[in-house]
Design an enzyme around this catalytic site. Structure first.
Site, PDB file in Angstrom:
ATOM      1  CG  ASP A   1      39.712  42.785  34.431  1.00 41.44           C
ATOM      2  OD1 ASP A   1      39.531  41.848  33.622  1.00 41.44           O
ATOM      3  OD2 ASP A   1      39.494  43.970  34.138  1.00 41.44           O
ATOM      4  CB  SER A   2      36.467  39.318  37.830  1.00 41.98           C
ATOM      5  OG  SER A   2      35.860  40.583  38.079  1.00 41.98           O
ATOM      6  N   GLY A   3      36.220  40.980  34.927  1.00 41.69           N
ATOM      7  CA  GLY A   3      35.180  41.507  34.051  1.00 41.69           C
ATOM      8  C   GLY A   3      34.128  42.271  34.829  1.00 41.69           C
TER       9      GLY A   3
ATOM     10  CG  PHE B   1      35.909  48.271  37.103  1.00 40.94           C
ATOM     11  CD1 PHE B   1      35.496  49.013  38.199  1.00 40.94           C
ATOM     12  CD2 PHE B   1      36.420  48.951  36.002  1.00 40.94           C
ATOM     13  CE1 PHE B   1      35.600  50.398  38.215  1.00 40.94           C
ATOM     14  CE2 PHE B   1      36.533  50.335  36.010  1.00 40.94           C
ATOM     15  CZ  PHE B   1      36.118  51.060  37.116  1.00 40.94           C
TER      16      PHE B   1
ATOM     17  CG  ASP C   1      34.892  43.081  42.422  1.00 42.37           C
ATOM     18  OD1 ASP C   1      34.763  42.921  41.181  1.00 42.37           O
ATOM     19  OD2 ASP C   1      35.659  43.919  42.912  1.00 42.37           O
TER      20      ASP C   1
ATOM     21  CD  GLN D   1      34.964  46.597  45.422  1.00 42.56           C
ATOM     22  OE1 GLN D   1      34.865  47.791  45.723  1.00 42.56           O
ATOM     23  NE2 GLN D   1      35.501  46.197  44.256  1.00 42.56           N
TER      24      GLN D   1
ATOM     25  N   GLY E   1      37.729  49.129  44.002  1.00 40.46           N
ATOM     26  CA  GLY E   1      36.793  50.211  44.295  1.00 40.46           C
ATOM     27  C   GLY E   1      37.437  51.543  44.593  1.00 40.46           C
TER      28      GLY E   1
ATOM     29  CG  ASP F   1      45.700  47.607  37.127  1.00 46.86           C
ATOM     30  OD1 ASP F   1      45.247  47.534  38.279  1.00 46.86           O
ATOM     31  OD2 ASP F   1      44.992  47.930  36.152  1.00 46.86           O
TER      32      ASP F   1
ATOM     33  CB  CYS G   1      62.732  54.504  28.120  1.00 47.99           C
ATOM     34  SG  CYS G   1      62.302  56.037  27.279  1.00 47.99           S
TER      35      CYS G   1
ATOM     36  CG  HIS H   1      59.157  58.601  28.655  1.00 45.12           C
ATOM     37  ND1 HIS H   1      60.441  58.662  29.147  1.00 45.12           N
ATOM     38  CD2 HIS H   1      58.408  59.419  29.443  1.00 45.12           C
ATOM     39  CE1 HIS H   1      60.462  59.477  30.183  1.00 45.12           C
ATOM     40  NE2 HIS H   1      59.253  59.956  30.382  1.00 45.12           N
TER      41      HIS H   1
END
Lengths: 375, 375
Positions: free
Chosen positions: A97-99, A101, A151, A193, A220, A270, A310, A339
């Site tokens: 990610d961009s950092g 958030f 963003d 966004q 967002g 994610d 699993c 699991h």
């Protein structure tokens, strides 16, 4: 050189009853079959797990957080180790990610300006500044296959004016991200966004779609809003993004969220939920979430989920894992993490198969009925 | 039926320069090549690790604590699961201690009588009583291959009278243990006590040797005494135990302790040290212990130990593990635990090979020189 030397996405099947689709996404570190869930390795390790365990769960791509890598590991150091792939010795696709958030979430410790975000490290008070250009540099040093635009995320709730302003900043920063980023072996995903306002989301989806890039994200959401609002925003936004590119719904989610996202045309997800739940003793089943410390599992010598293949379910019983959890053995959290990660990866795999076979809607509705049992 | 249907020990080679020997110990759940180190799974899991990881480290036998299984899991429940092997799904040899040492360590919460030990659970105040007969019953329910006599361990320091009294109780209880225990598929090991008095240790070694049983243990060491006293007691005690049976030195130890124990004729060791050290960020190397959080490892892109072939050393660098440790990722403790357990298992394997090749003394002296570098 351009992106097509490194990336390619193909929708191999799409449902005629919903926007669900199955795809194949080619990246520099391998093929990803979509829809896919990406386990989160905040500090460049999936919590409680080794790479081997993550791979054995069927992970095709994982995520690492730029913010944590920048502040805690040092991006120069990671670069020296050959980027995140060398640093972690993980040789499948990685997304950072961009950092943005994380920095945004520091509320009192940060100041947003048109230039970028000034913030203080909450651990030691040190001062930092991240701009779109710096985020691109950090993510280039980290070397992930997929990198995210820097963003400004709006909170929930949030008024229109505030959401519009954040979107304008996001759009302006997006142009600067594309201006700064020149590595075609790292796909830069812009982020939609616009908080929870339909017109802003539509405006944003149109804006990001102008950029010719290997994939697009919806940001967002999962910021505290009710599920129906999350679903509505995803439903109206996803189809506005280019059909022939993967769509990534950030920070989502639960098994039901994944099903809904897929139905609306999302390809990538994610969330920290599977590993966080595991550490708190909650595990996924086809009958909804269950809590390992419940007394009913004291003498339960069956696996967490009968239909699960699993490592944990092939080897251990609820009674055993409950005992480990109650005696605060970290192995319990590891077994539950394995699991939960496997469960989501297997869920999206089964959902993909149902799309391929043309019965996604029936299959996923049946799953949702099951998930309701314990909710 | 008798023990020889289930157990057999053979010294396949013994040094002519020391009491070091290589053996093969047959048990109901498989062969153990001695000398061996046994990882400790206090609550029926080796801390921070899965069975798969423990087995991949080369473990041939593990230990579980009766005290914890009795109080926390419930021995009836474990029995219902098929004993510890079924409960843990671990199908190599397992050893349980008697619970005596843990109960003894409760100091203020226990009362020793000739009949047994009354104690309170320090977690919830519940009252319990363990006698030799009850310990045998607990260990029979747990179903380990090797079970330990219920003994009274003396503290360090301890006066002669106190040590003699504890030894007398231990001997009386030992007879009751053998009287109570009838399962020939579980080898009952008596324990030499006698604190740090040569004559008591000699008396005890002679006493336990009267019992015809598959193996013998030396207890009451590693209770806070200086290393030279520990070595002295081991050196005089081990050779007094039957040559043709395995000798187990309880709660030991460090890499150098293992070398010394083997030199004195010990065949089996257990200790929580490798996993406890790992959780505190200390790892074994052939140059002695090192501390992962040290700044010197910040940019060290080499494995924990160049000569190590464990999962951690094959896959990860000190810089990466240090970062995980500093960011409090549990995966760091797992990776260090894997390394430390593998290190001790590989150490005893190499020492066994040196015994087989007739150069144990030279080889182990060279190792000891190396271990001194960081001590």
């Amino acid at each position: 050189m351009n992106y097509s030397d490194y990336f390619n996405f193909e929708v191999v099947k799409n449902s005629n009853k919903s926007n669900a689709r199955a795809g194949i996404f080619k990246t520099p570190h391998g093929i990803i079959e979509t829809p896919i869930f990406m386990p989160v390795g905040t500090n460049s390790a999936v919590k409680m797990m080794t790479n081997e365990q993550v791979l054995n769960c069927g992970a095709q791509i994982i995520l690492a957080n730029s913010y944590h890598m920048y502040l805690r590991a040092g991006t120069e150091r990671v670069k020296k180790a050959g980027g995140l792939h060398g640093w972690m010795n993980f040789h499948k696709p990685i997304l950072t990610d961009s950092g943005g958030f994380q920095v945004f979430s520091l509320s009192k410790l940060r100041k947003i300006t048109p230039e970028g975000i000034y913030f203080q490290d909450p651990k030691n008070g040190s001062k930092h500044f991240i701009s779109p250009e710096i985020s691109m540099k950090i993510q280039e040093d980290l070397g992930a296959d997929i990198i995210m635009a820097f963003d400004e995320c709006s909170p929930y709730p949030c008024d229109y004016k505030q959401a519009k302003k954040a979107l304008d900043t996001t759009n302006m920063w997006l142009e600067r991200c594309f201006e700064a980023h020149k590595n075609y072996n790292q796909a830069l995903f812009p982020i939609v966004q616009g908080a929870f306002f339909d017109d802003l989301r539509i405006e944003s989806a149109k804006f990001v779609s102008q950029f010719d890039t290997p994939g697009y994200a919806i940001g967002g959401v999962s910021v505290g809003e009710p599920t129906d609002i999350k679903n509505h925003i995803t439903e109206i936004t996803a189809p506005l993004l280019p059909f022939n590119k993967p769509r990534y719904l950030m920070g989502v989610g639960t098994p039901v969220d994944l099903i809904n996202g897929i139905k609306y045309g999302v390809d990538m997800f994610d969330c920290v939920l599977p590993t966080r739940n595991a550490r708190h003793g909650t595990f996924f089943t086809y009958e909804g979430n269950k809590i390992i410390k419940n007394k009913c599992f004291e003498d339960d010598f069956t696996p967490l989920e009968e239909k699960c293949n699993c490592y944990t379910c092939r080897n251990h019983t609820k009674a055993y894992i409950r005992h480990l959890y109650k005696t605060q053995e970290a192995t319990a959290a590891t077994l539950l993490s394995i699991h939960n990660i496997h469960f989501l990866l297997n869920l999206v795999k089964d959902l993909r198969n149902s799309i391929m076979e043309g019965n996604f809607e029936e299959y996923s509705n049946r799953l949702i009925e099951g998930f309701k049992i314990n909710s």
